[in-house]
Design a protein around this motif. Structure first.
Motif, PDB file in Angstrom:
ATOM      1  N   THR A   1       0.814  -1.212   0.000  1.00  0.00           N
ATOM      2  CA  THR A   1       0.000   0.000   0.000  1.00  0.00           C
ATOM      3  C   THR A   1       0.853   1.268   0.000  1.00  0.00           C
ATOM      4  OG1 THR A   1      -0.175  -0.180   2.421  1.00  0.00           O
ATOM      5  CG2 THR A   1      -2.041  -0.980   1.103  1.00  0.00           C
ATOM      6  N   GLU A   2       0.299   2.297  -0.639  1.00  0.00           N
ATOM      7  CA  GLU A   2       0.928   3.614  -0.712  1.00  0.00           C
ATOM      8  C   GLU A   2      -0.054   4.632  -0.132  1.00  0.00           C
ATOM      9  OE1 GLU A   2       1.583   4.167  -4.877  1.00  0.00           O
ATOM     10  OE2 GLU A   2       3.054   2.516  -5.018  1.00  0.00           O
ATOM     11  N   GLN A   3       0.470   5.792   0.252  1.00  0.00           N
ATOM     12  CA  GLN A   3      -0.393   6.801   0.859  1.00  0.00           C
ATOM     13  C   GLN A   3      -1.503   7.221  -0.112  1.00  0.00           C
ATOM     14  OE1 GLN A   3       2.402   9.774   2.429  1.00  0.00           O
ATOM     15  NE2 GLN A   3       1.870   9.026   4.481  1.00  0.00           N
ATOM     16  N   GLY A   4      -1.232   7.198  -1.377  1.00  0.00           N
ATOM     17  CA  GLY A   4      -2.233   7.556  -2.377  1.00  0.00           C
ATOM     18  C   GLY A   4      -3.388   6.572  -2.476  1.00  0.00           C
ATOM     19  N   ASP A   5      -3.251   5.419  -1.819  1.00  0.00           N
ATOM     20  CA  ASP A   5      -4.348   4.448  -1.813  1.00  0.00           C
ATOM     21  C   ASP A   5      -5.404   4.796  -0.776  1.00  0.00           C
ATOM     22  OD1 ASP A   5      -1.948   1.736  -2.215  1.00  0.00           O
ATOM     23  OD2 ASP A   5      -2.988   2.932  -3.752  1.00  0.00           O
ATOM     24  N   SER A   6      -5.112   5.745   0.086  1.00  0.00           N
ATOM     25  CA  SER A   6      -6.080   6.157   1.109  1.00  0.00           C
ATOM     26  C   SER A   6      -7.336   6.672   0.427  1.00  0.00           C
ATOM     27  CB  SER A   6      -5.487   7.245   2.006  1.00  0.00           C
ATOM     28  OG  SER A   6      -4.400   6.752   2.747  1.00  0.00           O
ATOM     29  N   ALA A   7      -8.464   6.056   0.762  1.00  0.00           N
ATOM     30  CA  ALA A   7      -9.729   6.372   0.090  1.00  0.00           C
ATOM     31  C   ALA A   7     -10.833   5.538   0.729  1.00  0.00           C
ATOM     32  CB  ALA A   7      -9.650   6.045  -1.406  1.00  0.00           C
ATOM     33  N   MET A   8     -12.060   5.797   0.268  1.00  0.00           N
ATOM     34  CA  MET A   8     -13.179   4.934   0.617  1.00  0.00           C
ATOM     35  C   MET A   8     -13.356   3.948  -0.543  1.00  0.00           C
ATOM     36  SD  MET A   8     -15.803   4.349   2.706  1.00  0.00           S
ATOM     37  CE  MET A   8     -16.798   5.656   3.421  1.00  0.00           C
ATOM     38  N   TYR A   9     -13.417   2.663  -0.224  1.00  0.00           N
ATOM     39  CA  TYR A   9     -13.624   1.639  -1.240  1.00  0.00           C
ATOM     40  C   TYR A   9     -15.065   1.132  -1.116  1.00  0.00           C
ATOM     41  CZ  TYR A   9      -8.738   1.979  -2.199  1.00  0.00           C
ATOM     42  OH  TYR A   9      -7.515   2.472  -2.563  1.00  0.00           O
ATOM     43  N   LEU A  10     -15.811   1.324  -2.189  1.00  0.00           N
ATOM     44  CA  LEU A  10     -17.242   1.018  -2.196  1.00  0.00           C
ATOM     45  C   LEU A  10     -17.532  -0.168  -3.097  1.00  0.00           C
ATOM     46  CD1 LEU A  10     -18.404   4.700  -2.612  1.00  0.00           C
ATOM     47  CD2 LEU A  10     -18.916   3.298  -0.626  1.00  0.00           C
ATOM     48  N   CYS A  11     -18.425  -0.999  -2.644  1.00  0.00           N
ATOM     49  CA  CYS A  11     -18.878  -2.145  -3.418  1.00  0.00           C
ATOM     50  C   CYS A  11     -20.356  -1.959  -3.743  1.00  0.00           C
ATOM     51  CB  CYS A  11     -18.672  -3.416  -2.593  1.00  0.00           C
ATOM     52  SG  CYS A  11     -19.278  -4.921  -3.362  1.00  0.00           S
ATOM     53  N   ALA A  12     -20.757  -2.385  -4.920  1.00  0.00           N
ATOM     54  CA  ALA A  12     -22.159  -2.299  -5.318  1.00  0.00           C
ATOM     55  C   ALA A  12     -22.556  -3.578  -6.030  1.00  0.00           C
ATOM     56  CB  ALA A  12     -22.380  -1.095  -6.232  1.00  0.00           C
ATOM     57  N   SER A  13     -23.840  -3.879  -6.001  1.00  0.00           N
ATOM     58  CA  SER A  13     -24.331  -5.032  -6.761  1.00  0.00           C
ATOM     59  C   SER A  13     -25.635  -4.670  -7.459  1.00  0.00           C
ATOM     60  CB  SER A  13     -24.525  -6.255  -5.856  1.00  0.00           C
ATOM     61  OG  SER A  13     -25.579  -6.051  -4.931  1.00  0.00           O
ATOM     62  N   SER A  14     -25.933  -5.418  -8.511  1.00  0.00           N
ATOM     63  CA  SER A  14     -27.188  -5.193  -9.224  1.00  0.00           C
ATOM     64  C   SER A  14     -27.796  -6.538  -9.609  1.00  0.00           C
ATOM     65  CB  SER A  14     -26.975  -4.318 -10.462  1.00  0.00           C
ATOM     66  OG  SER A  14     -26.165  -4.954 -11.407  1.00  0.00           O
ATOM     67  N   PRO A  15     -29.127  -6.588  -9.695  1.00  0.00           N
ATOM     68  CA  PRO A  15     -29.789  -7.870  -9.949  1.00  0.00           C
ATOM     69  C   PRO A  15     -29.888  -8.183 -11.435  1.00  0.00           C
ATOM     70  CG  PRO A  15     -31.420  -6.180  -9.492  1.00  0.00           C
ATOM     71  CD  PRO A  15     -30.080  -5.528  -9.359  1.00  0.00           C
ATOM     72  N   ARG A  16     -30.139  -9.447 -11.719  1.00  0.00           N
ATOM     73  CA  ARG A  16     -30.246  -9.928 -13.085  1.00  0.00           C
ATOM     74  C   ARG A  16     -31.369  -9.231 -13.850  1.00  0.00           C
ATOM     75  NH1 ARG A  16     -27.877 -14.838 -14.180  1.00  0.00           N
ATOM     76  NH2 ARG A  16     -27.836 -15.228 -11.936  1.00  0.00           N
ATOM     77  N   ASP A  17     -32.486  -8.986 -13.157  1.00  0.00           N
ATOM     78  CA  ASP A  17     -33.647  -8.444 -13.877  1.00  0.00           C
ATOM     79  C   ASP A  17     -33.668  -6.922 -13.946  1.00  0.00           C
ATOM     80  OD1 ASP A  17     -36.117  -8.826 -11.169  1.00  0.00           O
ATOM     81  OD2 ASP A  17     -34.108  -7.984 -11.229  1.00  0.00           O
ATOM     82  N   SER A  18     -32.693  -6.288 -13.304  1.00  0.00           N
ATOM     83  CA  SER A  18     -32.591  -4.828 -13.379  1.00  0.00           C
ATOM     84  C   SER A  18     -31.124  -4.451 -13.309  1.00  0.00           C
ATOM     85  CB  SER A  18     -33.379  -4.161 -12.240  1.00  0.00           C
ATOM     86  OG  SER A  18     -33.358  -2.748 -12.358  1.00  0.00           O
TER      87      SER A  18
ATOM     88  N   GLN B   1     -27.927  -0.067  -9.353  1.00  0.00           N
ATOM     89  CA  GLN B   1     -26.907  -0.543  -8.430  1.00  0.00           C
ATOM     90  C   GLN B   1     -27.219  -0.120  -7.000  1.00  0.00           C
ATOM     91  OE1 GLN B   1     -22.841   0.098  -9.736  1.00  0.00           O
ATOM     92  NE2 GLN B   1     -23.452  -0.098 -11.877  1.00  0.00           N
ATOM     93  N   TYR B   2     -26.898  -1.031  -6.079  1.00  0.00           N
ATOM     94  CA  TYR B   2     -27.084  -0.804  -4.650  1.00  0.00           C
ATOM     95  C   TYR B   2     -25.714  -0.881  -3.981  1.00  0.00           C
ATOM     96  CZ  TYR B   2     -31.969  -1.630  -5.700  1.00  0.00           C
ATOM     97  OH  TYR B   2     -33.229  -1.545  -6.232  1.00  0.00           O
ATOM     98  N   PHE B   3     -25.422   0.120  -3.158  1.00  0.00           N
ATOM     99  CA  PHE B   3     -24.082   0.235  -2.595  1.00  0.00           C
ATOM    100  C   PHE B   3     -24.017  -0.223  -1.144  1.00  0.00           C
ATOM    101  CE2 PHE B   3     -21.309   2.470  -5.580  1.00  0.00           C
ATOM    102  CZ  PHE B   3     -22.208   2.759  -6.584  1.00  0.00           C
ATOM    103  N   GLY B   4     -22.857  -0.739  -0.794  1.00  0.00           N
ATOM    104  CA  GLY B   4     -22.560  -1.063   0.580  1.00  0.00           C
ATOM    105  C   GLY B   4     -22.079   0.165   1.341  1.00  0.00           C
ATOM    106  N   PRO B   5     -21.780   0.004   2.636  1.00  0.00           N
ATOM    107  CA  PRO B   5     -21.367   1.137   3.465  1.00  0.00           C
ATOM    108  C   PRO B   5     -19.935   1.589   3.227  1.00  0.00           C
ATOM    109  CG  PRO B   5     -21.355  -0.869   4.747  1.00  0.00           C
ATOM    110  CD  PRO B   5     -21.933  -1.227   3.411  1.00  0.00           C
ATOM    111  N   GLY B   6     -19.158   0.784   2.513  1.00  0.00           N
ATOM    112  CA  GLY B   6     -17.788   1.176   2.200  1.00  0.00           C
ATOM    113  C   GLY B   6     -16.780   0.740   3.246  1.00  0.00           C
ATOM    114  N   THR B   7     -15.523   0.666   2.799  1.00  0.00           N
ATOM    115  CA  THR B   7     -14.375   0.457   3.688  1.00  0.00           C
ATOM    116  C   THR B   7     -13.474   1.672   3.543  1.00  0.00           C
ATOM    117  OG1 THR B   7     -14.385  -1.961   3.529  1.00  0.00           O
ATOM    118  CG2 THR B   7     -12.308  -0.895   4.148  1.00  0.00           C
ATOM    119  N   ARG B   8     -13.255   2.356   4.666  1.00  0.00           N
ATOM    120  CA  ARG B   8     -12.394   3.543   4.619  1.00  0.00           C
ATOM    121  C   ARG B   8     -10.967   3.115   4.958  1.00  0.00           C
ATOM    122  NH1 ARG B   8     -13.564   8.709   4.243  1.00  0.00           N
ATOM    123  NH2 ARG B   8     -15.743   8.410   4.830  1.00  0.00           N
ATOM    124  N   LEU B   9     -10.067   3.285   3.984  1.00  0.00           N
ATOM    125  CA  LEU B   9      -8.666   2.895   4.157  1.00  0.00           C
ATOM    126  C   LEU B   9      -7.811   4.130   4.403  1.00  0.00           C
ATOM    127  CD1 LEU B   9      -6.297   0.840   3.971  1.00  0.00           C
ATOM    128  CD2 LEU B   9      -6.225   1.347   1.514  1.00  0.00           C
TER     129      LEU B   9
END
Lengths: 114, 112
Positions: free
Chosen positions: A82-99, A103-111
Motif C-alpha cells: 500500500t501507498e499513501q495515495g491508496d487512502s480512500a473509501m472503497y465502495l462495493c455495489a451489486s445489481s440484480p439480473r432483472d434490473s 446498483q445498490y451500494f454497501g457502506p464502504g471500507t475507509r482505508l
C-alpha cells in the motif's frame, strides 16, 4: 432483505503492508462492482464482475490491486504494498439480473495508509 | 468518456425551504441514478430514473433524456436531508458493463 455488506468498515495500515477487503452483495445479485472515492470527489469505477468472471478493470487498478469473486457470491479486493495515495473509501455495489442498471451500494471500507 | 456535471456544487438552506439540484450529462444514457451520501459515507439510492418523472415523499426527480439533464427536487427540506447528492449515469455505449460514472456531487446543508 439485507443490503450489501462490506468488511472491515475502517482499516488503518502502514505504507508497504497488504490489505484485503470483503464485499457481500445482495443475495442473488449476479453483478458486483468496486469503486473508489477520494475526498471531495464522486466514486470512480475500479472493476466489475458478472457472476465469477471479472469482465473489466479500470486503468485506476494498478498491478498492486487484485479482485476476485471465486464462487460468484462474495468478492475480495486486495491491495499489495500500500501507498499513501491508496487512502480512500472503497465502495462495493451489486445489481440484480432483472434490473442490471440499478446498483445498490454497501457502506464502504475507509482505508487510511500512514 | 461521458461527462457528468452537477450544479450547484454547494447549497445552504433553511429548514422548510425547497431546492432543485441539476445534473447534465454529455451523451445518451441507459441509466441515471440519484444518490444521497450520508455523513458515514453510505450511498443511499433515491431514484433510478433514466427518463420520466418519479416522486417519493418530499423528493421527486425528472430526467429529460433527449436534452441530457436530470433534476432532483427537495421540498420542505429537513436537517436530515443534509449531505452530498450524487447523480450517476451509465452511457448508452457501455455495452454489457453497467458501470456508473458519477458527478462531483452537490453538498447540501440544511440549517434548523
Amino acid at each position: 432483505d439485507t443490503g450489501v455488506s462490506q468488511d472491515p468498515r475502517h482499516k488503518i495500515t502502514k505504507r508497504g503492508q497488504n490489505v484485503t477487503f470483503r464485499c457481500d452483495p445482495i443475495s442473488e445479485h449476479n453483478r458486483l462492482y468496486w469503486y473508489r472515492q477520494t475526498l471531495g470527489q464522486g466514486p470512480e469505477f475500479l472493476t466489475y464482475f458478472q457472476n465469477e468472471a471479472q469482465l473489466e478493470k479500470s486503468r485506476l487498478l494498478s498491478d498492486r490491486f487484485s479482485a476476485e469473486r471465486p464462487k460468484g457470491s462474495f468478492s475480495t479486493l486486495e491491495i499489495q504494498r500500500t501507498e499513501q495515495g491508496d487512502s480512500a473509501m472503497y465502495l462495493c455495489a451489486s445489481s440484480p439480473r432483472d434490473s442490471p442498471y440499478e446498483q445498490y451500494f454497501g457502506p464502504g471500507t475507509r482505508l487510511t495508509v500512514t | 468518456g461521458i461527462q457528468v456535471e452537477q450544479s450547484p456544487p454547494d447549497l445552504i438552506l433553511q429548514e422548510g425551504a425547497n431546492s432543485t439540484l441539476r445534473c447534465n450529462f454529455s451523451d445518451s444514457v441507459n441509466n441515471l441514478q440519484w444518490f444521497h451520501q450520508n455523513p458515514w459515507g453510505q450511498l443511499i439510492n433515491l431514484f433510478y430514473i433514466p427518463s420520466g418523472t418519479k416522486q417519493n415523499g418530499r423528493l421527486s426527480a425528472t430526467t429529460v433524456a433527449t436534452e441530457r439533464y436530470s433534476l432532483l427536487y427537495i421540498s420542505s427540506s429537513q436537517t436530515t436531508d443534509s449531505g452530498v447528492y450524487f447523480c450517476a449515469v451509465t452511457p448508452h455505449s457501455g455495452g454489457s458493463n453497467y458501470k456508473l460514472t458519477f458527478g462531483k456531487g452537490t453538498l447540501l446543508t440544511v440549517n434548523p
